[in-house]
Design a protein around this motif. Structure first.
Motif, PDB file in Angstrom:
ATOM      1  N   ILE A 200       0.824  -1.209   0.000  1.00  0.00           N
ATOM      2  CA  ILE A 200       0.000   0.000   0.000  1.00  0.00           C
ATOM      3  C   ILE A 200       0.857   1.256   0.000  1.00  0.00           C
ATOM      4  O   ILE A 200       0.552   2.231  -0.686  1.00  0.00           O
ATOM      5  CB  ILE A 200      -0.939   0.001   1.222  1.00  0.00           C
ATOM      6  CG1 ILE A 200      -1.974  -1.128   1.094  1.00  0.00           C
ATOM      7  CG2 ILE A 200      -1.652   1.337   1.380  1.00  0.00           C
ATOM      8  CD1 ILE A 200      -2.780  -1.367   2.349  1.00  0.00           C
ATOM      9  N   ASN A 201       1.967   1.251   0.766  1.00  0.00           N
ATOM     10  CA  ASN A 201       2.737   2.492   0.883  1.00  0.00           C
ATOM     11  C   ASN A 201       3.474   2.862  -0.403  1.00  0.00           C
ATOM     12  O   ASN A 201       4.073   3.930  -0.485  1.00  0.00           O
ATOM     13  CB  ASN A 201       3.704   2.421   2.076  1.00  0.00           C
ATOM     14  CG  ASN A 201       4.796   1.382   1.897  1.00  0.00           C
ATOM     15  OD1 ASN A 201       5.665   1.517   1.060  1.00  0.00           O
ATOM     16  ND2 ASN A 201       4.750   0.326   2.692  1.00  0.00           N
ATOM     17  N   LEU A 202       3.449   1.990  -1.416  1.00  0.00           N
ATOM     18  CA  LEU A 202       4.036   2.329  -2.715  1.00  0.00           C
ATOM     19  C   LEU A 202       3.038   3.015  -3.639  1.00  0.00           C
ATOM     20  O   LEU A 202       3.425   3.554  -4.676  1.00  0.00           O
ATOM     21  CB  LEU A 202       4.571   1.066  -3.400  1.00  0.00           C
ATOM     22  CG  LEU A 202       5.729   0.351  -2.703  1.00  0.00           C
ATOM     23  CD1 LEU A 202       6.135  -0.889  -3.493  1.00  0.00           C
ATOM     24  CD2 LEU A 202       6.923   1.276  -2.525  1.00  0.00           C
ATOM     25  N   THR A 203       1.750   2.989  -3.287  1.00  0.00           N
ATOM     26  CA  THR A 203       0.746   3.547  -4.195  1.00  0.00           C
ATOM     27  C   THR A 203       0.765   5.073  -4.289  1.00  0.00           C
ATOM     28  O   THR A 203       0.599   5.606  -5.388  1.00  0.00           O
ATOM     29  CB  THR A 203      -0.673   3.059  -3.827  1.00  0.00           C
ATOM     30  OG1 THR A 203      -0.941   3.355  -2.459  1.00  0.00           O
ATOM     31  CG2 THR A 203      -0.813   1.568  -4.052  1.00  0.00           C
ATOM     32  N   PRO A 204       0.945   5.844  -3.182  1.00  0.00           N
ATOM     33  CA  PRO A 204       0.847   7.302  -3.321  1.00  0.00           C
ATOM     34  C   PRO A 204       1.858   7.902  -4.285  1.00  0.00           C
ATOM     35  O   PRO A 204       1.515   8.772  -5.090  1.00  0.00           O
ATOM     36  CB  PRO A 204       1.071   7.805  -1.885  1.00  0.00           C
ATOM     37  CG  PRO A 204       0.689   6.664  -1.007  1.00  0.00           C
ATOM     38  CD  PRO A 204       1.091   5.447  -1.772  1.00  0.00           C
ATOM     39  N   GLN A 205       3.124   7.452  -4.219  1.00  0.00           N
ATOM     40  CA  GLN A 205       4.150   7.996  -5.097  1.00  0.00           C
ATOM     41  C   GLN A 205       3.829   7.698  -6.557  1.00  0.00           C
ATOM     42  O   GLN A 205       3.898   8.586  -7.414  1.00  0.00           O
ATOM     43  CB  GLN A 205       5.514   7.412  -4.712  1.00  0.00           C
ATOM     44  CG  GLN A 205       6.679   7.951  -5.529  1.00  0.00           C
ATOM     45  CD  GLN A 205       8.017   7.432  -5.000  1.00  0.00           C
ATOM     46  OE1 GLN A 205       8.384   7.668  -3.853  1.00  0.00           O
ATOM     47  NE2 GLN A 205       8.761   6.725  -5.831  1.00  0.00           N
ATOM     48  N   LEU A 206       3.435   6.459  -6.850  1.00  0.00           N
ATOM     49  CA  LEU A 206       3.117   6.087  -8.228  1.00  0.00           C
ATOM     50  C   LEU A 206       1.823   6.762  -8.678  1.00  0.00           C
ATOM     51  O   LEU A 206       1.694   7.181  -9.836  1.00  0.00           O
ATOM     52  CB  LEU A 206       2.997   4.564  -8.334  1.00  0.00           C
ATOM     53  CG  LEU A 206       2.793   3.973  -9.736  1.00  0.00           C
ATOM     54  CD1 LEU A 206       3.831   4.512 -10.714  1.00  0.00           C
ATOM     55  CD2 LEU A 206       2.851   2.458  -9.688  1.00  0.00           C
ATOM     56  N   ALA A 468       2.191   6.811   7.251  1.00  0.00           N
ATOM     57  CA  ALA A 468       3.320   6.319   6.448  1.00  0.00           C
ATOM     58  C   ALA A 468       3.664   7.316   5.351  1.00  0.00           C
ATOM     59  O   ALA A 468       4.836   7.669   5.157  1.00  0.00           O
ATOM     60  CB  ALA A 468       2.986   4.954   5.847  1.00  0.00           C
ATOM     61  N   GLN A 469       2.641   7.796   4.625  1.00  0.00           N
ATOM     62  CA  GLN A 469       2.903   8.746   3.551  1.00  0.00           C
ATOM     63  C   GLN A 469       3.474  10.047   4.097  1.00  0.00           C
ATOM     64  O   GLN A 469       4.370  10.653   3.503  1.00  0.00           O
ATOM     65  CB  GLN A 469       1.615   9.025   2.758  1.00  0.00           C
ATOM     66  CG  GLN A 469       1.820   9.871   1.514  1.00  0.00           C
ATOM     67  CD  GLN A 469       2.871   9.297   0.584  1.00  0.00           C
ATOM     68  OE1 GLN A 469       2.980   8.080   0.420  1.00  0.00           O
ATOM     69  NE2 GLN A 469       3.691  10.159  -0.006  1.00  0.00           N
ATOM     70  N   GLU A 470       2.982  10.474   5.248  1.00  0.00           N
ATOM     71  CA  GLU A 470       3.511  11.692   5.880  1.00  0.00           C
ATOM     72  C   GLU A 470       4.988  11.517   6.229  1.00  0.00           C
ATOM     73  O   GLU A 470       5.802  12.431   6.031  1.00  0.00           O
ATOM     74  CB  GLU A 470       2.696  11.995   7.138  1.00  0.00           C
ATOM     75  CG  GLU A 470       3.072  13.294   7.825  1.00  0.00           C
ATOM     76  CD  GLU A 470       2.243  13.540   9.081  1.00  0.00           C
ATOM     77  OE1 GLU A 470       2.747  14.231   9.982  1.00  0.00           O
ATOM     78  OE2 GLU A 470       1.106  13.028   9.162  1.00  0.00           O
ATOM     79  N   ALA A 471       5.346  10.324   6.733  1.00  0.00           N
ATOM     80  CA  ALA A 471       6.744  10.058   7.077  1.00  0.00           C
ATOM     81  C   ALA A 471       7.630  10.067   5.831  1.00  0.00           C
ATOM     82  O   ALA A 471       8.715  10.660   5.832  1.00  0.00           O
ATOM     83  CB  ALA A 471       6.849   8.707   7.794  1.00  0.00           C
ATOM     84  N   PHE A 472       7.167   9.419   4.758  1.00  0.00           N
ATOM     85  CA  PHE A 472       7.959   9.402   3.525  1.00  0.00           C
ATOM     86  C   PHE A 472       8.098  10.806   2.938  1.00  0.00           C
ATOM     87  O   PHE A 472       9.160  11.172   2.413  1.00  0.00           O
ATOM     88  CB  PHE A 472       7.338   8.453   2.504  1.00  0.00           C
ATOM     89  CG  PHE A 472       7.554   6.995   2.814  1.00  0.00           C
ATOM     90  CD1 PHE A 472       8.837   6.480   2.895  1.00  0.00           C
ATOM     91  CD2 PHE A 472       6.486   6.145   3.045  1.00  0.00           C
ATOM     92  CE1 PHE A 472       9.053   5.135   3.191  1.00  0.00           C
ATOM     93  CE2 PHE A 472       6.684   4.813   3.338  1.00  0.00           C
ATOM     94  CZ  PHE A 472       7.975   4.306   3.418  1.00  0.00           C
ATOM     95  N   ASP A 473       7.045  11.611   3.033  1.00  0.00           N
ATOM     96  CA  ASP A 473       7.120  12.991   2.540  1.00  0.00           C
ATOM     97  C   ASP A 473       8.174  13.782   3.312  1.00  0.00           C
ATOM     98  O   ASP A 473       8.886  14.619   2.737  1.00  0.00           O
ATOM     99  CB  ASP A 473       5.758  13.679   2.669  1.00  0.00           C
ATOM    100  CG  ASP A 473       4.737  13.142   1.674  1.00  0.00           C
ATOM    101  OD1 ASP A 473       5.155  12.491   0.692  1.00  0.00           O
ATOM    102  OD2 ASP A 473       3.527  13.359   1.883  1.00  0.00           O
ATOM    103  N   THR A 474       8.280  13.524   4.615  1.00  0.00           N
ATOM    104  CA  THR A 474       9.287  14.193   5.441  1.00  0.00           C
ATOM    105  C   THR A 474      10.688  13.867   4.938  1.00  0.00           C
ATOM    106  O   THR A 474      11.556  14.744   4.866  1.00  0.00           O
ATOM    107  CB  THR A 474       9.147  13.752   6.917  1.00  0.00           C
ATOM    108  OG1 THR A 474       7.812  14.006   7.351  1.00  0.00           O
ATOM    109  CG2 THR A 474      10.118  14.508   7.812  1.00  0.00           C
ATOM    110  N   VAL A 475      10.908  12.600   4.567  1.00  0.00           N
ATOM    111  CA  VAL A 475      12.215  12.195   4.029  1.00  0.00           C
ATOM    112  C   VAL A 475      12.463  12.879   2.688  1.00  0.00           C
ATOM    113  O   VAL A 475      13.548  13.419   2.433  1.00  0.00           O
ATOM    114  CB  VAL A 475      12.290  10.665   3.866  1.00  0.00           C
ATOM    115  CG1 VAL A 475      13.665  10.262   3.343  1.00  0.00           C
ATOM    116  CG2 VAL A 475      12.007   9.963   5.186  1.00  0.00           C
ATOM    117  N   HIS A 476      11.453  12.875   1.810  1.00  0.00           N
ATOM    118  CA  HIS A 476      11.613  13.473   0.479  1.00  0.00           C
ATOM    119  C   HIS A 476      11.910  14.972   0.570  1.00  0.00           C
ATOM    120  O   HIS A 476      12.623  15.520  -0.277  1.00  0.00           O
ATOM    121  CB  HIS A 476      10.361  13.235  -0.362  1.00  0.00           C
ATOM    122  CG  HIS A 476      10.179  11.811  -0.780  1.00  0.00           C
ATOM    123  ND1 HIS A 476      11.134  11.113  -1.485  1.00  0.00           N
ATOM    124  CD2 HIS A 476       9.141  10.937  -0.603  1.00  0.00           C
ATOM    125  CE1 HIS A 476      10.706   9.880  -1.721  1.00  0.00           C
ATOM    126  NE2 HIS A 476       9.498   9.751  -1.190  1.00  0.00           N
TER     127      HIS A 476
END
Length: 678
Positions: A200-206, A468-476
């Motif tokens: 699931i956590n791969l869907t927002p970026q794609l 999860a998406q919020e955390a990945f956005d923080t990294v990006h």
């Protein structure tokens, strides 16, 4: 009164373990008869349930006195296509399950309830949203020669063309998918494309990439994090042909797509494509069958293909396209180094070389990733005086220490206990954590680098929806210096400033009794290593590096990782599998049994083993499962093997009839075809 009107017989599949369909009467004029593929509400026992009409007849063998009337037919929903019914039928036959147990759970829950409120609302909402907002599409980046050749080969394919897109991490496989999709959508005005991702956590970026590239095209997403209303709306958009692109996890393979013209399976090697409860289907395998059924192209992309797909490519069953270089200019594969933990003893889980590398990256304003596939603070706590260990009282596993929450938690049955103040056996108050999880590594890093911005991403830190998406956005956004993560961060994510990956404690998989363990470990290491250096080297920047801490630096698996040599590793592994008569050179099924007592489960499996003999079928002895007890239930297994898939299927069909007739009130059993975990 109703008996005066003409009627027909509806044969309906229901979500029940009974391997049969059920006849119901429906009163209507001949020209208004329901259609195969429509849904109907019926009385089943004391419940009202929704079923799938699989046949419409004039008469039935069911006595008139026992024949019930169907309560309603969902006529506002167009029938599921014959192709979709054939897909459900194939899955039911292959995985040895009743048709209703396959077809009905594949539909949104709001379609299976007693009212049509949610369905009617979704139909009205879609009707208002006739045309998606059309905006200027994002300009596609230029492709290198290998990418362009792959995109043209996929986009221009016709008929059933299974393609393995084998590309190193960062080689731009996603861009190849998008440009191939563009060719298909441009060529065929009503075409639909299905894109599957493993998690699931791969869907927002794609999803963001697809929306930017195709702003005038309706996109539907299907995964388990959607609310029931959202899932209903997206499923309906796909079913009506409005959604031209459907992006989802494994459950999306059962979506209704009347105009499907291309299937893309990203990270096709990932075990997440195999459902692990209920109907234990492989979304990847069903996708290949669906492409064959519809005679359309399918693409299976990976930097570390599954051995099954690699074997098909080597034997010519799949076409192989290769991307041997990274897509971004100046981006090269990271240099992989092995850190010998016998020579460089770790402090707080980190060797001095890894600590120095982390410090260097921080000084240069670059990001680092520490990968440890073990969440929690420590795998176990123990008493050094008497040897007591925090074992789960309901499972044959340990209670994992979660120090921030002050809890011991079993990751198998979810039992939670307070951390004991003293040893339950001898009373010693000095209880010690053994081993390291992501929480403990995070604590150690904050002590080592108090000025560092440290972020942990695992199943514990991302429990809330959207976290999860919020955390990945923080990294990006570059707001993190050191990222600590489990397999959630290992694949698919494009971290622009990440130049260092440190891999902690991978050695345990080297000695697993699971014959697939080395394949999975290699894929995991290559995938997480591929997060480094994807944006290319900048002036004054560091060379991207992957540091693997190990006590076995001479192991050939690590040698293959250092050389980024999947080809040689896969070829050697296939030779071993062939010599040992293991998949993909052998076909397997696994019968599992659960009972309150292990002896009961083993007794059932012994009877099952002896009830039917068949040539070319090997039935092994029943044995306890590796994790024998889960949630106070004992588990055992029986492995069935054959060099012939058709012969195995024929045996299973006959065998399952006999097993279903056995009295097994004290045993719960299930069959898995093509098991991944044995």
């Amino acid at each position: 009164m109703t008996a005066l009107f003409p009627h027909c017989i509806l044969r309906i599949a229901l979500d029940t373990p009974l391997n049969t369909v059920f006849d119901y009467r429906w009163h209507c004029e001949p020209e208004a008869r329901p259609l195969v593929g429509q849904l109907a509400l019926v009385q089943f026992g004391s419940r009202e349930v929704t079923g799938l009409i699989v046949e419409v007849l004039d008469e039935t063998d069911v006595p008139e006195a026992k024949l019930k009337d169907a309560l309603a037919v969902r006529s506002q929903l167009s029938p599921l296509s014959p192709q979709w019914l054939a897909l459900a039928g194939f899955a039911a036959d292959y995985y040895q399950r009743p048709l209703g147990e396959v077809a009905l759970p594949g539909l949104p829950k709001n379609l299976r309830v007693g009212t049509t409120v949610a369905l009617d609302r979704a139909i009205r909402k879609l009707a208002k949203n006739e045309a998606p907002h059309d905006a200027t599409p994002a300009n596609p980046p230029p492709l290198n020669a290998q990418q362009q050749a792959a995109a043209d080969a996929i986009g221009g394919a016709s008929g059933f063309t299974p393609t393995l897109l084998y590309g190193v991490t960062g080689s731009g496989k996603t861009e190849v998918y998008l440009q191939a999709c563009d060719q298909v959508l441009t060529r065929e005005p009503d075409a639909q494309i299905l894109i599957l991702v493993p998690e699931i956590n791969l869907t927002p970026q794609l999803e963001g990439n697809i929306r930017a590239r195709f702003p005038g095209v309706m996109l539907a997403t299907l995964h388990s994090s959607l609310s029931e209303g959202e899932r209903m709306l997206h499923w309906l958009a796909a079913h009506q042909g409005r959604a031209r692109i459907v992006l989802g996890t494994r459950l999306a393979i059962l979506a209704s797509l009347p105009n499907l013209k291309l299937i893309v399976i990203d990270e096709e090697h990932d075990p997440s494509y195999k459902q692990q409860e209920g109907l234990r289907y492989s979304a990847r395998d069903l996708a290949v069958w669906r492409a064959w059924q519809l005679q359309i192209p399918i693409v299976l992309g990976s930097a570390t293909p599954s051995l099954e797909s690699w074997h098909h490519a080597q034997s010519g069953r799949y076409r192989k396209l290769e991307l041997r270089e990274r897509a971004v200019k100046n981006a090269v594969l990271p240099q992989v180094k092995l850190l010998d933990m016998e020579r460089d003893k770790p402090k707080d889980g980190l060797t001095s070389q890894l600590i120095a590398a982390l410090k260097l990256r921080m000084e240069r304003g670059e990001q680092s990733l520490l990968f440890l596939n073990r969440r929690g603070y420590a795998p176990v706590i123990c008493c050094e005086s008497c040897g007591w260990i925090s074992e789960c009282t309901r499972c044959t596993s340990f209670m994992v220490l979660h120090r921030p929450e002050h809890r011991l938690r079993c990751h198998h049955c979810s039992l939670e206990l307070r951390i004991p103040r003293h040893c339950p056996t001898c009373g010693n108050v000095d209880l010690q954590p053994l081993g390291r999880g992501t929480q403990r590594v995070e604590e150690g890093l904050q002590a080592l680098f108090p000025e560092a911005r440290v972020l942990r991403i695992d199943a514990d830190s991302t429990r809330k929806k959207g976290s999860a998406q919020e955390a990945f956005d923080t990294v990006h956004r570059g707001e993190v210096d050191i990222l600590i993560g489990t397999q959630m961060v290992a694949k698919g994510h494009d971290f622009k400033k990440l130049t260092l990956v440190g891999i902690l404690n991978p050695d345990t998989a080297l000695f697993s009794q699971d014959y697939r363990a080395s394949e999975r470990l290699f894929a995991q290491l290559m995938q997480v290593a591929g997060r480094a250096g994807r944006a290319g080297r900048t002036e004054g920047g560091s060379e991207s590096e992957v540091l693997i801490q190990t006590r076995y630096p001479q192991h050939p698996l690590y040698g293959a990782v250092v050389n980024h040599d999947y080809d040689h590793f896969a070829t050697a592994l296939l030779e071993e599998r062939e010599q040992a008569a293991l998949p993909p050179y052998l076909f397997q099924a696994l019968l599992r049994a659960e009972a309150r007592e292990l002896a009961t489960a083993l007794e059932f499996l012994t009877i099952a083993r002896d009830c039917l003999a068949h040539p070319n079928i090997t039935i092994n002895d029943p044995i306890p499962m590796t994790m024998t007890r889960v949630h106070n239930v004992d588990r055992a297994q029986l492995l069935i093997e054959s060099p012939s898939r058709p012969q195995l299927q024929a045996f299973l069909k006959e065998w399952m009839k006999m097993l279903r007739e056995m009295k097994t009130s004290r045993v719960k059993w299930s069959l898995e075809v093509d098991p991944l975990d044995i």
